[in-house]
Design a protein around this motif. Structure first.
Motif, PDB file in Angstrom:
ATOM      1  N   GLY A 150      35.930  53.397  49.269  1.00  0.00           N
ATOM      2  CA  GLY A 150      36.917  52.539  48.608  1.00  0.00           C
ATOM      3  C   GLY A 150      37.469  51.424  49.472  1.00  0.00           C
ATOM      4  N   LEU A 151      36.839  51.126  50.608  1.00  0.00           N
ATOM      5  CA  LEU A 151      37.319  50.030  51.445  1.00  0.00           C
ATOM      6  C   LEU A 151      37.324  48.718  50.662  1.00  0.00           C
ATOM      7  CD1 LEU A 151      38.246  49.275  54.365  1.00  0.00           C
ATOM      8  CD2 LEU A 151      35.866  48.645  54.809  1.00  0.00           C
ATOM      9  N   GLN A 152      36.316  48.537  49.807  1.00  0.00           N
ATOM     10  CA  GLN A 152      36.217  47.304  49.026  1.00  0.00           C
ATOM     11  C   GLN A 152      36.948  47.393  47.679  1.00  0.00           C
ATOM     12  OE1 GLN A 152      33.316  48.756  50.458  1.00  0.00           O
ATOM     13  NE2 GLN A 152      33.552  47.422  52.223  1.00  0.00           N
ATOM     14  N   HIS A 153      37.613  48.509  47.420  1.00  0.00           N
ATOM     15  CA  HIS A 153      38.327  48.686  46.146  1.00  0.00           C
ATOM     16  C   HIS A 153      39.757  48.163  46.311  1.00  0.00           C
ATOM     17  CE1 HIS A 153      38.694  50.494  42.158  1.00  0.00           C
ATOM     18  NE2 HIS A 153      39.897  50.886  42.519  1.00  0.00           N
ATOM     19  N   TYR A 154      39.887  46.839  46.303  1.00  0.00           N
ATOM     20  CA  TYR A 154      41.168  46.202  46.623  1.00  0.00           C
ATOM     21  C   TYR A 154      42.218  46.346  45.529  1.00  0.00           C
ATOM     22  CZ  TYR A 154      38.806  44.288  50.645  1.00  0.00           C
ATOM     23  OH  TYR A 154      38.120  44.176  51.833  1.00  0.00           O
ATOM     24  N   ALA A 155      41.838  46.879  44.384  1.00  0.00           N
ATOM     25  CA  ALA A 155      42.824  47.120  43.333  1.00  0.00           C
ATOM     26  C   ALA A 155      43.791  48.236  43.725  1.00  0.00           C
ATOM     27  CB  ALA A 155      42.123  47.465  42.018  1.00  0.00           C
ATOM     28  N   LEU A 156      43.483  48.954  44.795  1.00  0.00           N
ATOM     29  CA  LEU A 156      44.381  49.979  45.327  1.00  0.00           C
ATOM     30  C   LEU A 156      44.877  49.521  46.693  1.00  0.00           C
ATOM     31  CD1 LEU A 156      45.698  52.792  45.213  1.00  0.00           C
ATOM     32  CD2 LEU A 156      43.624  53.694  46.295  1.00  0.00           C
ATOM     33  N   ALA A 157      46.190  49.307  46.798  1.00  0.00           N
ATOM     34  CA  ALA A 157      46.779  48.921  48.081  1.00  0.00           C
ATOM     35  C   ALA A 157      46.685  50.094  49.047  1.00  0.00           C
ATOM     36  CB  ALA A 157      48.232  48.507  47.876  1.00  0.00           C
ATOM     37  N   ARG A 158      46.573  49.797  50.322  1.00  0.00           N
ATOM     38  CA  ARG A 158      46.431  50.842  51.316  1.00  0.00           C
ATOM     39  C   ARG A 158      47.307  50.558  52.515  1.00  0.00           C
ATOM     40  NH1 ARG A 158      41.151  48.514  51.449  1.00  0.00           N
ATOM     41  NH2 ARG A 158      41.183  49.153  49.278  1.00  0.00           N
TER      42      ARG A 158
END
Length: 198
Positions: free
Chosen positions: A148-156
């Motif tokens: 999910g590194l490229q799943h930017y819809a989730l803030a981290r």
């Protein structure tokens, strides 16, 4: 064929350069939009740690997730894990794994993590949906995303990148010209890089 193209010195890769350029423009624009607030990502109420990579293929992320969960549990935290659930077809999403969940439903890695760690594990194509389900349960105080590194819809809050120490970045080109989902320069903005072997 692709393995030889990506990890050996093959001149044929230049035939794919226009597609790699298109991929770079699309993915780069999306990343820029989230980073500058043009698109809003979901911000969880608890800290989120992403364990991911910049290349395709198995780099050893799941063992790192298992280790991280166990380390957090040993320190009194209550981690939960979210995943895309590749290879599985759940009856619904988000899908929380239980003792009867199979790899056909949730994919290999989520089942392995749930059985090994005994922590809540939820799969969903949209990881924010999985995070919301964990938040609503009230059982977790930190969330780890397997990939999910490229799943930017989730803030981290923290980004950990696992690198295959033997294969590294291949020819260092973006898909489909090479094995990279993001350029190597992306590593300058992560919190830690874990080199697996090599």
């Amino acid at each position: 064929m692709l393995e030889r193209l990506w990890y050996a010195k093959s001149g044929w890769r230049w035939l794919l350069a226009p597609f790699a350029l298109l991929f770079a423009v699309v993915s780069g624009t999306r990343r820029y939009a989230y980073r500058h607030g043009w698109r809003k990502g979901y911000r969880a109420s608890v800290p989120v740690i992403v364990v991911g990579n910049i290349s395709v293929g198995g780099n050893g992320k799941t063992p790192v997730v298992v280790w991280l969960v166990e380390q957090l549990q040993a320190r009194g935290y209550r981690p939960g894990v979210v995943s895309r659930g590749y290879g599985g077809k759940a009856p619904h999403y988000p899908y929380r794994l239980d003792a009867a969940s199979t790899t056909a439903q949730a994919g290999d890695e989520p089942v392995l993590i749930a059985r090994r760690c005994g922590c809540p594990v939820v799969v969903a194509p949209k990881r924010a949906d999985a995070v919301r389900l964990l938040e609503q349960s009230g059982e977790v105080d930190i969330i780890i995303t397997d990939d999910g590194l490229q799943h930017y819809a989730l803030a981290r809050d923290i980004e950990l990148v696992v690198v295959d120490g033997a294969r590294r970045f291949g020819n260092a080109c973006l898909l489909p010209m090479g094995p990279l989902r993001e350029p190597v320069t992306r590593l300058k903005r992560v919190d830690a890089i874990i080199c697996n072997g090599g």
